[in-house]
Write a protein that holds these residues in place. Structure first.
Motif, PDB file in Angstrom:
ATOM      1  N   GLU A  73      -7.648  10.320 -20.143  1.00 31.23           N
ATOM      2  CA  GLU A  73      -6.378   9.934 -19.110  1.00 31.23           C
ATOM      3  C   GLU A  73      -6.099   8.721 -19.679  1.00 31.23           C
ATOM      4  OE1 GLU A  73      -4.566  10.969 -17.174  1.00 31.23           O
ATOM      5  OE2 GLU A  73      -3.656   9.064 -16.369  1.00 31.23           O
ATOM      6  N   ALA A  74      -6.858   7.733 -20.102  1.00 31.01           N
ATOM      7  CA  ALA A  74      -6.374   6.172 -20.586  1.00 31.01           C
ATOM      8  C   ALA A  74      -5.769   6.542 -21.779  1.00 31.01           C
ATOM      9  CB  ALA A  74      -7.670   5.582 -20.714  1.00 31.01           C
ATOM     10  N   CYS A  75      -6.054   7.274 -22.823  1.00 28.74           N
ATOM     11  CA  CYS A  75      -5.334   7.581 -24.090  1.00 28.74           C
ATOM     12  C   CYS A  75      -4.042   8.052 -23.800  1.00 28.74           C
ATOM     13  CB  CYS A  75      -6.095   8.251 -25.006  1.00 28.74           C
ATOM     14  SG  CYS A  75      -7.498   7.307 -25.549  1.00 28.74           S
ATOM     15  N   ARG A  76      -4.086   9.041 -22.807  1.00 30.30           N
ATOM     16  CA  ARG A  76      -2.608   9.748 -22.529  1.00 30.30           C
ATOM     17  C   ARG A  76      -1.856   8.573 -21.757  1.00 30.30           C
ATOM     18  NH1 ARG A  76       0.384  10.662 -18.628  1.00 30.30           N
ATOM     19  NH2 ARG A  76      -1.014   9.804 -17.116  1.00 30.30           N
ATOM     20  N   GLN A  77      -2.286   7.985 -20.930  1.00 35.29           N
ATOM     21  CA  GLN A  77      -1.315   7.030 -20.304  1.00 35.29           C
ATOM     22  C   GLN A  77      -0.743   5.988 -21.472  1.00 35.29           C
ATOM     23  OE1 GLN A  77      -0.390   6.459 -16.965  1.00 35.29           O
ATOM     24  NE2 GLN A  77       0.961   5.208 -18.152  1.00 35.29           N
ATOM     25  N   MET A  78      -1.460   5.654 -22.349  1.00 32.93           N
ATOM     26  CA  MET A  78      -0.999   4.803 -23.461  1.00 32.93           C
ATOM     27  C   MET A  78       0.215   5.305 -24.158  1.00 32.93           C
ATOM     28  SD  MET A  78      -2.436   1.789 -24.047  1.00 32.93           S
ATOM     29  CE  MET A  78      -2.545   1.118 -25.712  1.00 32.93           C
ATOM     30  N   THR A  79       0.051   6.484 -24.272  1.00 31.98           N
ATOM     31  CA  THR A  79       1.139   7.219 -24.993  1.00 31.98           C
ATOM     32  C   THR A  79       2.508   7.538 -24.125  1.00 31.98           C
ATOM     33  OG1 THR A  79       0.292   9.590 -24.584  1.00 31.98           O
ATOM     34  CG2 THR A  79      -0.482   8.405 -26.746  1.00 31.98           C
ATOM     35  N   GLU A  80       2.130   7.676 -22.704  1.00 31.21           N
ATOM     36  CA  GLU A  80       3.251   7.604 -21.767  1.00 31.21           C
ATOM     37  C   GLU A  80       3.924   6.154 -21.912  1.00 31.21           C
ATOM     38  OE1 GLU A  80       2.403   9.197 -18.046  1.00 31.21           O
ATOM     39  OE2 GLU A  80       3.822   7.961 -17.090  1.00 31.21           O
ATOM     40  N   TRP A  81       3.294   4.959 -21.980  1.00 31.00           N
ATOM     41  CA  TRP A  81       3.654   3.904 -21.869  1.00 31.00           C
ATOM     42  C   TRP A  81       4.624   3.656 -23.350  1.00 31.00           C
ATOM     43  CZ3 TRP A  81      -1.563   1.444 -19.897  1.00 31.00           C
ATOM     44  CH2 TRP A  81      -1.539   1.343 -18.576  1.00 31.00           C
ATOM     45  N   ASP A  82       4.003   4.281 -24.377  1.00 33.11           N
ATOM     46  CA  ASP A  82       4.645   4.084 -25.695  1.00 33.11           C
ATOM     47  C   ASP A  82       5.860   4.652 -25.349  1.00 33.11           C
ATOM     48  OD1 ASP A  82       2.585   2.758 -26.822  1.00 33.11           O
ATOM     49  OD2 ASP A  82       1.800   4.431 -27.964  1.00 33.11           O
ATOM     50  N   ALA A  83       6.128   5.617 -24.989  1.00 27.52           N
ATOM     51  CA  ALA A  83       7.250   6.659 -24.682  1.00 27.52           C
ATOM     52  C   ALA A  83       8.519   5.910 -23.815  1.00 27.52           C
ATOM     53  CB  ALA A  83       7.086   8.000 -24.324  1.00 27.52           C
ATOM     54  N   ALA A  84       7.773   5.273 -22.904  1.00 27.79           N
ATOM     55  CA  ALA A  84       8.370   4.564 -22.113  1.00 27.79           C
ATOM     56  C   ALA A  84       9.005   3.102 -22.617  1.00 27.79           C
ATOM     57  CB  ALA A  84       7.926   4.102 -20.546  1.00 27.79           C
ATOM     58  N   GLY A  85       8.847   2.579 -24.029  1.00 28.78           N
ATOM     59  CA  GLY A  85       8.944   1.780 -24.619  1.00 28.78           C
ATOM     60  C   GLY A  85       8.419   0.361 -24.250  1.00 28.78           C
ATOM     61  N   LEU A  86       7.291   0.678 -23.405  1.00 29.69           N
ATOM     62  CA  LEU A  86       6.269  -0.583 -22.889  1.00 29.69           C
ATOM     63  C   LEU A  86       5.202  -0.642 -23.932  1.00 29.69           C
ATOM     64  CD1 LEU A  86       6.249  -2.174 -20.029  1.00 29.69           C
ATOM     65  CD2 LEU A  86       4.477  -0.606 -19.292  1.00 29.69           C
ATOM     66  N   ALA A  87       5.223  -1.384 -24.991  1.00 29.23           N
ATOM     67  CA  ALA A  87       4.366  -1.251 -26.016  1.00 29.23           C
ATOM     68  C   ALA A  87       3.307  -1.899 -25.550  1.00 29.23           C
ATOM     69  CB  ALA A  87       4.872  -1.777 -27.224  1.00 29.23           C
ATOM     70  N   ILE A  88       1.929  -1.518 -24.975  1.00 24.67           N
ATOM     71  CA  ILE A  88       0.696  -2.230 -24.726  1.00 24.67           C
ATOM     72  C   ILE A  88      -0.197  -2.236 -26.100  1.00 24.67           C
ATOM     73  CG2 ILE A  88      -1.480  -1.996 -23.195  1.00 24.67           C
ATOM     74  CD1 ILE A  88       1.297  -2.208 -21.624  1.00 24.67           C
ATOM     75  N   PRO A  89      -0.224  -3.297 -26.826  1.00 23.62           N
ATOM     76  CA  PRO A  89      -1.062  -3.322 -27.983  1.00 23.62           C
ATOM     77  C   PRO A  89      -2.443  -2.644 -28.096  1.00 23.62           C
ATOM     78  CG  PRO A  89      -0.083  -5.406 -27.460  1.00 23.62           C
ATOM     79  CD  PRO A  89       0.004  -4.782 -26.342  1.00 23.62           C
ATOM     80  N   ARG A  90      -2.968  -2.738 -27.066  1.00 24.68           N
ATOM     81  CA  ARG A  90      -4.350  -2.157 -27.054  1.00 24.68           C
ATOM     82  C   ARG A  90      -5.153  -1.750 -25.708  1.00 24.68           C
ATOM     83  NH1 ARG A  90      -7.210  -6.255 -27.041  1.00 24.68           N
ATOM     84  NH2 ARG A  90      -9.512  -5.605 -26.157  1.00 24.68           N
ATOM     85  N   LEU A  91      -5.938  -0.763 -25.915  1.00 24.27           N
ATOM     86  CA  LEU A  91      -6.651  -0.285 -24.767  1.00 24.27           C
ATOM     87  C   LEU A  91      -8.174  -0.414 -24.715  1.00 24.27           C
ATOM     88  CD1 LEU A  91      -6.709   1.836 -22.214  1.00 24.27           C
ATOM     89  CD2 LEU A  91      -6.643   3.612 -23.891  1.00 24.27           C
ATOM     90  N   ALA A  92      -9.038  -0.886 -23.731  1.00 23.85           N
ATOM     91  CA  ALA A  92     -10.156  -0.871 -23.745  1.00 23.85           C
ATOM     92  C   ALA A  92     -10.858  -0.029 -22.921  1.00 23.85           C
ATOM     93  CB  ALA A  92     -10.834  -2.274 -23.460  1.00 23.85           C
ATOM     94  N   VAL A  93     -11.766   0.930 -23.044  1.00 24.11           N
ATOM     95  CA  VAL A  93     -12.353   1.883 -22.296  1.00 24.11           C
ATOM     96  C   VAL A  93     -13.934   1.745 -22.251  1.00 24.11           C
ATOM     97  CG1 VAL A  93     -12.887   4.404 -21.980  1.00 24.11           C
ATOM     98  CG2 VAL A  93     -10.603   3.834 -22.778  1.00 24.11           C
ATOM     99  N   ASN A  94     -14.489   1.581 -20.861  1.00 25.71           N
ATOM    100  CA  ASN A  94     -15.909   1.401 -20.911  1.00 25.71           C
ATOM    101  C   ASN A  94     -16.635   2.712 -20.943  1.00 25.71           C
ATOM    102  OD1 ASN A  94     -16.182  -1.534 -19.609  1.00 25.71           O
ATOM    103  ND2 ASN A  94     -14.425  -0.585 -18.538  1.00 25.71           N
TER     104      ASN A  94
END
Ligand code: C2E
Ligand code: MG
Ligand code: MG
Ligand code: MG
Length: 286
Positions: free
Chosen positions: A97-118
């Motif tokens: 879900e977290a990785c999917r969310q990152m690609t959703e943000w990418d597609a929306a033009g909201l470039a979040i550089p990095r994702l940390a998952v516990n």
């Protein structure tokens, strides 16, 4: 006899089923169904660069939207999920879900550089972890270097030889690795050096006393100095005040995370936070 057995059973429940046991049972049966009912959600806490406060990443943190209990914090259900083994499917869901969310943000033009998952200890023991991570990266298309897996000292020290191998294989996928809550376990920095880690997160308990408490200040300074010499990027968690941020910056910490910048946010609120944050950063420059 039946009557007697019934009575005994009743007495057993009466005596033993205290509120705690009852809550545990309720939580456990609820937890079993929570995944399929879609009751879990991820909130994301921003991490910012120490020097200019630009967003450098987010940490995904799970919550359980329980139909009666409301929003349940991970401290209340992760231990139970670990005990029951439910953490495996839950952890797999978090990663995907977290990785999917990152690609959703990418597609929306909201470039979040990095994702940390516990990662939990039980996930870390699983043979399938390496495959699961590779599969999620392949199916979401998230660039491996943007994923950061957080592990704890105890997970490494349980079986150091195996941990070194697994971390090496994860690194070979291209992902980053963090040691979370550093300073709360028993490992020294020299112990850690054999593991291929990228980030070291100083535990919130040391940040809390900054800058006034001399012991916290000395320990934090020493951790940052040593971590830097060993080429770890240092992240401070639990930063709640500007003074803590200034102290950490002065001592060479690279990244800050804490309520001073933002609490963990629902995914939908991140864009709004980022806009306001950038305006604040701009304003403080002029
Ligand atoms: P953690 O990984 O060390 O996460 C940091 C915790 O500190 C989070 O609590 C966060 O909300 C809190 N925090 C951040 N900044 C501040 C601050 O300035 N002040 C204070 N007082 N607290 C702050 P949270 O979200 O309740 O998570 C607690 C722990 O639960 C996490 O600690 C992590 O160990 C575990 N956890 C959370 N999500 C997951 C998950 O998806 N999988 C696994 N295995 N564990 C998770
Ligand atoms: Mg963490
Ligand atoms: Mg932590
Ligand atoms: Mg912590």
């Amino acid at each position: 006899r039946a009557k007697e057995a019934g009575k005994n059973t009743y007495q057993f429940f009466d005596a033993q089923m205290n509120a705690q046991t009852f809550e545990r049972l309720l939580m456990e049966s609820g937890l079993r169904q929570a995944l399929e009912r879609g009751e879990f959600e991820l909130h994301y806490q921003p991490q910012v660069a120490c020097d200019d406060h630009q967003l450098v990443g987010v940490e995904a943190l799970i919550r359980w939207r329980h139909p009666h209990l409301g929003l349940v914090s991970p401290a209340r259900f992760i231990p139970l999920a670990e005990e029951t083994g439910l953490i495996k499917p839950i952890g797999a869901w978090v990663l995907r879900e977290a990785c999917r969310q990152m690609t959703e943000w990418d597609a929306a033009g909201l470039a979040i550089p990095r994702l940390a998952v516990n990662l939990s200890a039980r996930q870390f023991e699983q043979q399938s972890l390496l495959h699961d991570v590779a599969e999620v990266l392949a199916s979401t298309g998230l660039e491996p270097a943007r994923l950061d897996l957080e592990i704890t000292e105890s997970m490494l020290m349980q079986n150091p030889q195996e941990a070194v191998l697994l971390l090496g294989e994860l690194k070979a996928l291209g992902v980053r690795l963090s040691i979370d809550d550093f300073g709360t376990g028993y490992s020294s920095l020299s112990n850690l050096k054999r593991f291929p880690l990228d980030y070291l997160k100083i535990d919130r308990s040391f940040i809390e006393g900054l800058p006034g408490d001399e012991d916290s200040a000395a320990i934090t300074e020493a951790i940052i100095a040593m971590a830097r010499k060993l080429h770890y990027t240092v992240i401070a968690e639990g930063v709640e005040t500007a003074e803590q941020g200034a102290f950490l910056r002065l001592n060479g910490c690279a990244i800050l995370q804490g309520y001073y910048f933002s609490k963990p946010l629902p995914a939908a609120n991140l864009a709004g936070w980022l806009l306001k944050h950038q305006q604040r950063c701009q304003a403080s420059l002029t």
